[in-house]
Design a protein around this motif. Structure first.
Motif, PDB file in Angstrom:
ATOM      1  N   UNK A  32     -23.168 -23.024  30.035  1.00 35.07           N
ATOM      2  CA  UNK A  32     -22.720 -24.389  29.706  1.00 35.07           C
ATOM      3  C   UNK A  32     -21.380 -24.306  28.975  1.00 35.07           C
ATOM      4  N   UNK A  33     -20.387 -25.097  29.415  1.00 32.80           N
ATOM      5  CA  UNK A  33     -19.078 -25.041  28.739  1.00 32.80           C
ATOM      6  C   UNK A  33     -19.145 -25.559  27.293  1.00 32.80           C
ATOM      7  N   UNK A  34     -20.186 -26.316  26.973  1.00 32.46           N
ATOM      8  CA  UNK A  34     -20.295 -26.879  25.619  1.00 32.46           C
ATOM      9  C   UNK A  34     -20.958 -25.911  24.646  1.00 32.46           C
ATOM     10  N   UNK A  35     -22.215 -25.532  24.974  1.00 29.16           N
ATOM     11  CA  UNK A  35     -23.011 -24.779  23.998  1.00 29.16           C
ATOM     12  C   UNK A  35     -23.124 -23.299  24.371  1.00 29.16           C
ATOM     13  N   UNK A  36     -22.534 -22.905  25.481  1.00 32.83           N
ATOM     14  CA  UNK A  36     -22.538 -21.511  25.964  1.00 32.83           C
ATOM     15  C   UNK A  36     -23.934 -21.012  26.341  1.00 32.83           C
ATOM     16  N   UNK A  37     -24.913 -21.895  26.384  1.00 31.12           N
ATOM     17  CA  UNK A  37     -26.265 -21.473  26.786  1.00 31.12           C
ATOM     18  C   UNK A  37     -26.305 -21.304  28.305  1.00 31.12           C
ATOM     19  N   UNK A  91     -13.959 -32.894  30.739  1.00 30.81           N
ATOM     20  CA  UNK A  91     -13.017 -32.213  29.866  1.00 30.81           C
ATOM     21  C   UNK A  91     -13.643 -32.000  28.482  1.00 30.81           C
ATOM     22  N   UNK A  92     -13.668 -30.747  28.060  1.00 37.89           N
ATOM     23  CA  UNK A  92     -14.301 -30.429  26.769  1.00 37.89           C
ATOM     24  C   UNK A  92     -13.314 -30.566  25.617  1.00 37.89           C
ATOM     25  N   UNK A  93     -13.814 -31.108  24.519  1.00 34.17           N
ATOM     26  CA  UNK A  93     -13.045 -31.165  23.274  1.00 34.17           C
ATOM     27  C   UNK A  93     -13.827 -30.339  22.246  1.00 34.17           C
ATOM     28  N   UNK A  97     -16.774 -31.053  19.406  1.00 31.80           N
ATOM     29  CA  UNK A  97     -18.017 -30.855  20.163  1.00 31.80           C
ATOM     30  C   UNK A  97     -18.368 -32.057  21.026  1.00 31.80           C
ATOM     31  N   UNK A  98     -17.376 -32.501  21.774  1.00 31.07           N
ATOM     32  CA  UNK A  98     -17.609 -33.609  22.672  1.00 31.07           C
ATOM     33  C   UNK A  98     -17.049 -33.265  24.038  1.00 31.07           C
ATOM     34  N   UNK A  99     -17.581 -33.897  25.039  1.00 32.28           N
ATOM     35  CA  UNK A  99     -17.050 -33.704  26.374  1.00 32.28           C
ATOM     36  C   UNK A  99     -16.794 -35.065  26.985  1.00 32.28           C
ATOM     37  N   UNK A 100     -15.618 -35.204  27.576  1.00 28.35           N
ATOM     38  CA  UNK A 100     -15.230 -36.475  28.190  1.00 28.35           C
ATOM     39  C   UNK A 100     -15.621 -36.417  29.668  1.00 28.35           C
ATOM     40  N   UNK A 131     -14.247 -40.008  17.878  1.00 31.53           N
ATOM     41  CA  UNK A 131     -13.968 -38.608  18.189  1.00 31.53           C
ATOM     42  C   UNK A 131     -12.866 -38.491  19.232  1.00 31.53           C
ATOM     43  N   UNK A 132     -13.006 -39.251  20.300  1.00 33.70           N
ATOM     44  CA  UNK A 132     -12.012 -39.229  21.385  1.00 33.70           C
ATOM     45  C   UNK A 132     -10.656 -39.722  20.861  1.00 33.70           C
ATOM     46  N   UNK A 133     -10.695 -40.833  20.127  1.00 30.75           N
ATOM     47  CA  UNK A 133      -9.447 -41.416  19.612  1.00 30.75           C
ATOM     48  C   UNK A 133      -8.739 -40.465  18.642  1.00 30.75           C
ATOM     49  N   UNK A 134      -9.521 -39.653  17.919  1.00 31.81           N
ATOM     50  CA  UNK A 134      -8.912 -38.720  16.960  1.00 31.81           C
ATOM     51  C   UNK A 134      -8.072 -37.658  17.673  1.00 31.81           C
ATOM     52  N   UNK A 135      -8.266 -37.518  18.974  1.00 28.99           N
ATOM     53  CA  UNK A 135      -7.469 -36.560  19.760  1.00 28.99           C
ATOM     54  C   UNK A 135      -6.331 -37.275  20.501  1.00 28.99           C
ATOM     55  N   UNK A 136      -6.019 -38.466  20.048  1.00 24.89           N
ATOM     56  CA  UNK A 136      -4.960 -39.265  20.669  1.00 24.89           C
ATOM     57  C   UNK A 136      -5.239 -39.604  22.130  1.00 24.89           C
TER      58      UNK A 136
END
Ligand SMILES: [Zn+2]
Length: 384
Positions: A32-37, A91-93, A97-100, A131-136
């Motif tokens: 998993x690209x998020x949690x690597x499991x 798209x992973x952030x 720890x969020x994914x769009x 969270x998303x907005x904090x990444x512009x």
């Protein structure tokens, strides 16, 4: 999820692969690209090939990923690409720890398309948006089947949707987006008016492939004739004494009216009018409109009424509000109400914040008369 990582760190997608290629993907260790499991490939005859965690997981990328969600995400992605819009799936952030669902780039600016099919609380929605907005990145929520509006131009209101109403200052309009992936049908709700559990809006439904990205942000006014026709039905219900559901707000309101020897049947027609941005507040608007009307009623004719004073007497009714995920200026509903009172001839506007009472408020004597008054008033508003 539509993407996984293999042991070389390469991104793997499966939805567009042949059975032979799928077998090759299946034989690799996948993560998993998020949690690597560890994740496995799921590819059946009818499902969209995708990846899922091997063990039960709390990973955010696993949540709300039914078939409708996977299909919708892919449909929207292909739809954007076909229009030449730069788009990236899932798209992973990592820092938050969020994914769009889909990241797009437009005129050197980034936007996130979040396709929401499963239930989500407005707190969670707010958290993800911030969270998303904090990444512009500008977040755009598109709601799935469960949120889909009914045939009668009505949106079943809930706090999640109320939080997500977008206001476009350029066209001075509110918007909400919906996509039913099983029918490949997109809906744009514009010019949204709230009354309690429902909302009336201009609804534009179309097959996704017939729409363009810029169509989403077009000016689409709700015809006043539709608004007032629907509102008349709502007013009739408001006047009737048999209420099926009495909220805590209504209970206190009816009690207050009772002490004033009033009843919804005997209230002037100018109470309970559709105003802009009512979706941001929890107290039903007829409650504060009653207070404003009573204040105007007690003011001697040809006297001044200020916006400051109206704010002061109605303030407590605007205390319980719903945070919007889109910050920015918006017209206060009570100010919009004053503008309506100008249109129907009770007030005259002298300056931005000063008004003058020019007509006495009329209280109907019977239900029949009240309904007739309501109709006349809505017809009068329609002429503007
Ligand atoms: Zn995961």
């Amino acid at each position: 999820m539509l993407k996984a990582i293999n042991d070389k760190g390469e991104e793997m997608v499966a939805y567009n692969k042949s059975p032979v290629q799928l077998e090759i993907i299946r034989q690799q260790p996948l993560y998993c690209p998020e949690c690597q499991c560890e994740v496995i490939l799921k590819a059946g005859a009818v499902t969209i090939p995708h990846f899922a965690h091997v063990t039960h997981s709390n990973c955010s990328s696993q949540k709300g990923e039914g078939e409708a969600h996977l299909k919708g995400k892919l449909d929207l992605y292909h739809w954007l690409r076909k229009q030449g819009i730069q788009a990236k799936l899932e798209h992973s952030l990592p820092s938050i720890q969020q994914r769009i669902d889909i990241l797009i780039k437009l005129n050197r600016k980034y936007a996130a398309i979040e396709y929401q099919c499963s239930p989500i609380s407005h707190e969670e929605l707010m958290k993800r948006t911030l969270g998303i907005a904090s990444k512009n990145i500008f977040p755009i929520w598109i709601f799935g089947d469960r949120y889909y509006p009914s045939k009668h131009a009505m949106i079943k209101w809930n706090t999640t949707l109320r939080t997500s109403v977008m206001y476009l200052p350029k066209i001075k309009q509110t918007k909400l987006f919906f996509y039913d992936s099983m029918k490949a049908r997109f809906s744009i709700a514009s010019d949204i008016y709230t009354h309690k559990s429902k909302a009336i809006a201009q609804l534009h439904h179309d097959a996704l492939n017939r729409l363009k990205w810029k169509d989403l942000f077009q000016h689409r006014p709700l015809p006043q004739s539709i608004l007032f026709k629907k509102w008349y039905i709502e007013k009739k219900y408001f006047r009737s004494s048999s209420r099926r559901f009495v909220s805590k707000y209504d209970e206190a309101y009816l009690k207050e009216l009772y002490y004033l020897h009033l009843h919804p049947q005997s209230l002037p027609s100018c109470v309970h009018l559709p105003v802009k941005n009512a979706h941001r507040y929890l107290t039903p608007h007829y409650i504060w409109q009653t207070q404003v009307m009573l204040y105007i009623h007690q003011t001697p004719i040809y006297s001044k009424i200020t916006w400051h004073e109206i704010r002061r007497i109605s303030q407590k009714y605007f205390y319980h509000h719903i945070d919007s995920i889109y910050p920015g200026e918006f017209l206060h509903p009570a100010y919009d109400y004053l503008k309506l009172l100008v249109k129907i001839g009770y007030l005259e506007q002298l300056g931005y914040s000063t008004f003058k009472k020019v007509k006495e408020v009329y209280f109907p004597n019977t239900l029949d008369e009240a309904l007739k008054e309501d109709q006349l008033l809505l017809e009068k508003l329609l002429k503007f």
